[in-house]
Design a protein around this motif. Structure first.
Motif, short mmCIF file in Angstrom:
data_model
loop_
_atom_site.label_atom_id
_atom_site.label_comp_id
_atom_site.label_asym_id
_atom_site.label_seq_id
_atom_site.Cartn_x
_atom_site.Cartn_y
_atom_site.Cartn_z
N PRO A 150 0.82 -1.22 0.00
CA PRO A 150 0.00 0.00 0.00
C PRO A 150 0.85 1.26 0.00
O PRO A 150 2.05 1.24 0.29
CB PRO A 150 -0.81 -0.14 1.29
CG PRO A 150 -0.01 -1.05 2.15
CD PRO A 150 0.67 -2.01 1.23
N ASP A 151 0.20 2.39 -0.32
CA ASP A 151 0.91 3.67 -0.42
C ASP A 151 1.64 4.04 0.85
O ASP A 151 2.71 4.67 0.81
CB ASP A 151 -0.09 4.79 -0.77
CG ASP A 151 -0.62 4.65 -2.18
OD1 ASP A 151 0.00 3.92 -2.97
OD2 ASP A 151 -1.66 5.28 -2.48
N ASP A 152 1.08 3.69 2.01
CA ASP A 152 1.68 4.12 3.27
C ASP A 152 2.71 3.13 3.80
O ASP A 152 3.22 3.30 4.91
CB ASP A 152 0.60 4.36 4.33
CG ASP A 152 -0.27 3.13 4.57
OD1 ASP A 152 -0.07 2.10 3.87
OD2 ASP A 152 -1.14 3.18 5.45
N VAL A 183 -3.02 -3.31 -7.17
CA VAL A 183 -2.59 -2.20 -6.32
C VAL A 183 -3.81 -1.59 -5.65
O VAL A 183 -4.93 -1.73 -6.14
CB VAL A 183 -1.84 -1.11 -7.12
CG1 VAL A 183 -0.57 -1.66 -7.73
CG2 VAL A 183 -2.72 -0.52 -8.20
N GLY A 184 -3.59 -0.92 -4.56
CA GLY A 184 -4.68 -0.22 -3.89
C GLY A 184 -5.46 -1.13 -2.96
O GLY A 184 -5.27 -2.35 -2.92
N SER A 202 9.49 2.71 -1.37
CA SER A 202 8.10 3.09 -1.61
C SER A 202 7.25 1.85 -1.77
O SER A 202 7.62 0.92 -2.49
CB SER A 202 7.99 3.95 -2.87
OG SER A 202 6.64 4.16 -3.20
N GLU A 253 -1.65 1.79 -15.99
CA GLU A 253 -2.40 1.63 -14.76
C GLU A 253 -3.87 1.51 -15.10
O GLU A 253 -4.41 2.31 -15.88
CB GLU A 253 -2.16 2.82 -13.83
CG GLU A 253 -2.87 2.70 -12.48
CD GLU A 253 -2.62 3.90 -11.59
OE1 GLU A 253 -2.65 3.75 -10.37
OE2 GLU A 253 -2.41 5.01 -12.14
N THR A 302 4.50 1.54 -3.39
CA THR A 302 3.75 1.42 -4.63
C THR A 302 4.61 1.03 -5.83
O THR A 302 4.13 1.00 -6.95
CB THR A 302 3.06 2.76 -4.95
OG1 THR A 302 4.02 3.82 -4.92
CG2 THR A 302 1.97 3.06 -3.93
N SER A 334 3.26 6.33 -8.77
CA SER A 334 2.84 7.22 -7.69
C SER A 334 3.55 8.55 -7.84
O SER A 334 4.44 8.72 -8.67
CB SER A 334 3.15 6.61 -6.32
OG SER A 334 4.53 6.72 -6.03
N ASP A 335 3.17 9.51 -7.01
CA ASP A 335 3.78 10.84 -7.05
C ASP A 335 4.87 11.00 -5.99
O ASP A 335 5.28 12.10 -5.68
CB ASP A 335 2.72 11.92 -6.89
CG ASP A 335 1.89 11.75 -5.63
OD1 ASP A 335 2.23 10.86 -4.80
OD2 ASP A 335 0.89 12.47 -5.47
N GLU A 336 5.37 9.87 -5.47
CA GLU A 336 6.43 9.91 -4.46
C GLU A 336 7.65 9.18 -5.00
O GLU A 336 7.57 8.03 -5.47
CB GLU A 336 5.96 9.24 -3.16
CG GLU A 336 7.02 9.21 -2.08
CD GLU A 336 6.54 8.49 -0.83
OE1 GLU A 336 7.37 8.16 0.03
OE2 GLU A 336 5.32 8.25 -0.72
N ASN A 355 7.21 3.01 -10.96
CA ASN A 355 6.69 3.77 -9.82
C ASN A 355 5.40 4.49 -10.24
O ASN A 355 5.44 5.59 -10.78
CB ASN A 355 7.73 4.78 -9.36
CG ASN A 355 7.28 5.56 -8.13
OD1 ASN A 355 6.17 5.38 -7.62
ND2 ASN A 355 8.13 6.46 -7.66
#
Length: 550
Positions: free
Chosen positions: A82-84, A541-542, A164, A500, A166, A113-115, A111
């Motif tokens: 997960p994202d966190d 994902v998610g 990360s 995605e 994700t 994601s925005d991180e 990746n």
């Protein structure tokens, strides 16, 4: 309707996060130590390629096993953290490294994601050599790392750890026989299954057993064939040292069998297994009489992760009966009880093409059955279908689909993958096509639920995230499937090779890569078929991920 079956093969039948911080400080976590790439050699490994056939044929009860109900979806399929999450770990067991090797591997680290994510790649060869490197993956980017650029070897396993949750990792393999792409795995297991495989004269079957941890593992390997179960003595209590990868040449141990299912049981530790299978196009026949009866000849290269659990439901988003395409559904029951299985082919546009009754299979404990779609009664040509395998009496099984694409089609390939035992609202495909002149890319979506679903496809890979592809929203009615040619949707920018998929309710998503003919005009009289193709599920994902049927 009463189904006709072709060959009916008999057969006997906490999410991993890598080493602890303390282990990594001691340099014992995984195939390489943190810091600079290690220079020490690993202990000599047992190479299985030279084993003498020492198996004995046993009854099916000798390998019968039972699984508890699945605890969570991550026990069934590689799933992105997960994202966190503080980080993620991916295990890529099955690839070689070098131009002249069977399955030259490339790691595809994506990746979505925005991180930004930082990562470390640790490699170990079957000879015990090691290498390591750092990798950075910026938001919405995809990085490709050829394994041979870091470490050459006949077989090399990889461990990819990132900061990360994700990040998604796949591996691409390329060899003389073709090309394939598959997700790497997110957990090791103490029991693993592969429903099929072949060791006929045109085939080479190799298992890569990878122990990514700091403790040694010991495993037993059993091979289920049409004439019983084989347990080669040298593969009972097989040691897999800490951080090591051990290749198993199944073709040298279980010879000339058209179907070989695998059960791996770890006496100690946990491992990851990939199957690398090649077909050279000569055909399996060994006599002129057999050759005259052989319906087609397979050619291609596949890499397939072993399945850590059985399940009662499996979905394959797309299949097709057509000239030059030969589809098989293999159902393997490694348990003790008889499994009563329905194989349902849901045709596209059922109002126009109609519906088919399920094809019923009885799969005794410790055996397998194969549905030859070419010979299944009533399946129309030229109409796509999705496939659902359901154990109606709740005895869990493992299901796999193989598509042999022969010279009668516009390309030649062997496309093999296990089905999806989970559904998800999000799927990611890290590896993408090599360009419209070389390859077509298709995404197959299936909605096994009972409500309409709206789906978006977004491309990324160059640091930017595209708008939803296509001019119109994608909707799937209950039980509906669709196969989309990504290149025809519009909105795809150069460099955006990863995809995605986001849905309003859980679905199953699969990517198919198809080699183009080298001719500008594939329909020209002198056009040669393209060689190579791939079919693989995405990585869920998610939070909207669940076991199928729950």
């Amino acid at each position: 309707m009463s189904p006709r079956f072709g060959r009916r093969e008999r057969a006997a039948s906490r999410t991993d996060t890598g080493p602890t911080r303390a282990e990594r400080r001691r340099g014992t976590g995984g195939p390489g130590r943190s810091g600079a790439a290690p220079s020490r050699r690993w202990p000599a490994l047992v190479l299985i390629a030279a084993l003498v056939v020492g198996g004995v044929v046993l009854g099916s009860d000798d390998v019968a096993v039972e699984d508890p109900p699945p605890a969570d979806p991550s026990t069934l399929l590689p799933i992105a953290a997960p994202d966190d999450a503080l980080g993620s770990v991916w295990f890529c067991a099955g690839q070689s490294a070098g131009d002249d090797t069977p399955a030259d591997g490339t790691l595809v680290i994506s990746n979505p994601s925005d991180e930004a994510a930082a990562g470390r790649i640790e490699l170990v060869s079957a000879e015990g050599e090691e290498a390591a490197d750092e990798v950075a993956v910026e938001p919405w980017t995809t990085t490709r790392v050829r394994v041979a650029d870091l470490l050459a070897g006949e077989w090399v396993a990889a461990r990819v750890e990132t900061t990360s949750g994700t990040v998604v990792v796949e591996h691409e393999v390329v060899g003389e026989a073709g090309r394939d792409v598959a997700p790497c795995q997110t957990r090791a297991a103490d029991r693993l299954y592969l429903p099929s495989g072949a060791t006929t004269r045109d085939a080479q079957l190799t298992l890569l057993v990878f122990n990514p941890y700091s403790d040694a593992a010991t495993v037993d390997l059993s091979f289920v064939t049409d004439d019983g179960v084989r347990r080669p003595r040298a593969l009972q209590g097989l040691p897999v040292p800490a951080g090591a990868v051990v290749p198993v040449d199944v073709s040298g141990v279980v010879t000339v069998r058209p179907l070989v299912a695998t059960i791996l049981t770890a006496r100690r530790g946990r491992v990851v297994v990939d199957r690398v299978q090649t077909f050279d196009g000569r055909g399996a026949a060994t006599t002129e009489e057999e050759a005259a009866e052989e319906p087609y000849r397979r050619e291609g290269l596949t890499v397939t992760p072993a399945v850590p659990r059985t399940a009662t439901d499996w979905v394959f988003p797309a299949g097709l009966r057509a000239p030059g395409i030969h589809e098989q559904i293999t159902v393997f029951n490694p348990g003790e009880e008889l499994a009563e299985v329905d194989v349902t082919l849901d045709l596209a546009d059922p109002q126009r093409n109609g519906t088919l009754d399920p094809f019923a299979l009885e799969v005794p404990g410790g055996e397998a059955r194969v549905l030859e779609v070419d010979e299944a009664e009533g399946v129309p040509e030229g109409v796509t279908h999705s496939v659902r395998v359901t154990s109606t009496n709740q005895v869990p099984v493992v299901a796999e689909r193989a598509l042999a694409v022969t010279g009668d089609a516009s390309y030649r390939a062997q496309l093999t993958s296990t089905g999806a035992p989970v559904v998800s609202e999000g799927w990611v495909f890290a590896a993408g096509w090599r360009g419209p002149d070389e390859e077509a890319q298709r995404i197959a979506l299936a909605n096994p639920g009972d409500e309409e679903v709206t789906v978006e496809l977004v491309a990324y890979g160059d640091g930017e995230r595209s708008d939803p592809l296509g001019d119109e929203p994608i909707t799937l009615a209950p039980g509906e499937h669709v196969e989309l040619d990504v290149g025809q949707l519009g909105g795809l920018e150069e460099g955006q090779t990863s995809l995605e998929v986001t849905a309003s309710a859980p679905i199953v998503a699969e990517r198919r890569l198809i080699s183009r003919s080298p001719s500008d005009d594939p329909d020209a009289d002198d056009a040669e078929p393209g060689v190579g193709g791939s079919a693989a599920l995405g990585v869920p994902v998610g939070p909207g991920t669940a076991a199928l049927g729950e």
